[in-house]
Design a protein around this motif. Structure first.
Motif, PDB file in Angstrom:
ATOM      1  N   TRP A  70      39.635  75.862  39.994  1.00  0.00           N
ATOM      2  CA  TRP A  70      38.256  76.123  40.397  1.00  0.00           C
ATOM      3  C   TRP A  70      37.877  75.388  41.672  1.00  0.00           C
ATOM      4  O   TRP A  70      37.161  75.946  42.526  1.00  0.00           O
ATOM      5  CB  TRP A  70      37.293  75.759  39.279  1.00  0.00           C
ATOM      6  N   PHE A  71      38.303  74.146  41.825  1.00  0.00           N
ATOM      7  CA  PHE A  71      37.957  73.390  43.032  1.00  0.00           C
ATOM      8  C   PHE A  71      38.525  74.058  44.279  1.00  0.00           C
ATOM      9  O   PHE A  71      37.821  74.233  45.276  1.00  0.00           O
ATOM     10  CB  PHE A  71      38.469  71.946  42.903  1.00  0.00           C
ATOM     11  N   THR A  76      37.742  77.746  49.133  1.00  0.00           N
ATOM     12  CA  THR A  76      38.129  78.908  49.939  1.00  0.00           C
ATOM     13  C   THR A  76      37.091  80.031  49.942  1.00  0.00           C
ATOM     14  O   THR A  76      37.196  80.937  50.762  1.00  0.00           O
ATOM     15  CB  THR A  76      39.473  79.474  49.457  1.00  0.00           C
ATOM     16  N   VAL A  77      36.114  79.973  49.060  1.00  0.00           N
ATOM     17  CA  VAL A  77      35.118  81.056  48.982  1.00  0.00           C
ATOM     18  C   VAL A  77      34.281  81.212  50.254  1.00  0.00           C
ATOM     19  O   VAL A  77      34.065  82.344  50.700  1.00  0.00           O
ATOM     20  CB  VAL A  77      34.224  80.883  47.730  1.00  0.00           C
ATOM     21  N   PRO A  78      33.784  80.135  50.892  1.00  0.00           N
ATOM     22  CA  PRO A  78      32.962  80.360  52.095  1.00  0.00           C
ATOM     23  C   PRO A  78      33.694  81.100  53.217  1.00  0.00           C
ATOM     24  O   PRO A  78      33.118  82.001  53.842  1.00  0.00           O
ATOM     25  CB  PRO A  78      32.569  78.950  52.532  1.00  0.00           C
ATOM     26  N   ILE A  79      34.938  80.747  53.471  1.00  0.00           N
ATOM     27  CA  ILE A  79      35.693  81.450  54.511  1.00  0.00           C
ATOM     28  C   ILE A  79      35.936  82.898  54.099  1.00  0.00           C
ATOM     29  O   ILE A  79      35.887  83.809  54.938  1.00  0.00           O
ATOM     30  CB  ILE A  79      37.025  80.724  54.799  1.00  0.00           C
ATOM     31  N   THR A  80      36.184  83.122  52.819  1.00  0.00           N
ATOM     32  CA  THR A  80      36.384  84.488  52.335  1.00  0.00           C
ATOM     33  C   THR A  80      35.117  85.318  52.520  1.00  0.00           C
ATOM     34  O   THR A  80      35.192  86.477  52.943  1.00  0.00           O
ATOM     35  CB  THR A  80      36.807  84.481  50.854  1.00  0.00           C
ATOM     36  N   CYS A  81      33.971  84.734  52.225  1.00  0.00           N
ATOM     37  CA  CYS A  81      32.701  85.455  52.436  1.00  0.00           C
ATOM     38  C   CYS A  81      32.478  85.759  53.912  1.00  0.00           C
ATOM     39  O   CYS A  81      32.006  86.846  54.256  1.00  0.00           O
ATOM     40  CB  CYS A  81      31.543  84.640  51.874  1.00  0.00           C
TER      41      CYS A  81
END
Length: 152
Positions: A70-71, A76-81
């Motif tokens: 999860w960490f 990595t979620v912000p760059i993916t968005c």
């Protein structure tokens, strides 16, 4: 334990590929700024790499989600968005006619991605070392930290 080591080796290879791709794009943009390459050649070279890089990064993020890290997933979620936003707005490719207008912005974007992938690489190397060196034992043995350092 062996699967964890293999997983982090795969993540290391993927992150290294993303880092190399971003570094290559940054160097190409710097070469354009120094007038070592023409805009058409730059656009064709970078545009070949953009979509595969996006796909690899999205798979990388999904890999963290599916393996329940999860960490790492939340990192990595912000760059993916941002990648998805660029793709939806169709601003992911470099236009030959506007390349000099957006050169500084593109360089800053690549530099931020380089920093992100480098910090992610450092985290992955630490996790790789933890899974490969500190916890290679299996079974009912009690883990003794002093004994493991004496083995070296």
């Amino acid at each position: 334990m062996a699967w964890d080591l293999i997983y982090w080796l795969i993540c290391f290879c993927i992150d290294l590929a993303l880092f190399a791709s971003s570094l290559y794009q940054y160097v190409m943009l710097t070469d354009l700024e120094a007038d070592y390459i023409n805009p058409y050649e730059l656009s064709s070279r970078i545009n070949q790499l953009v979509v595969p890089e996006f796909v690899v990064h999205i798979v990388f993020c999904a890999l963290f989600l599916l393996t329940q890290h999860w960490f790492m997933f939340l990192i990595t979620v912000p760059i993916t968005c941002y990648i998805v936003m660029l793709f939806v707005k169709q601003q992911h490719l470099i236009d030959v006619t506007e390349v000099f207008r957006v050169l500084n912005t593109e360089k800053k974007c690549r530099l931020v991605k380089l920093g992100f992938y480098f910090s992610l690489l450092a985290i992955i190397i630490v996790r790789l070392a933890i899974s490969g060196i500190l916890f290679p034992r299996s079974g009912s043995e009690e883990f003794d930290l002093r004994a493991s350092f004496l083995e070296f």
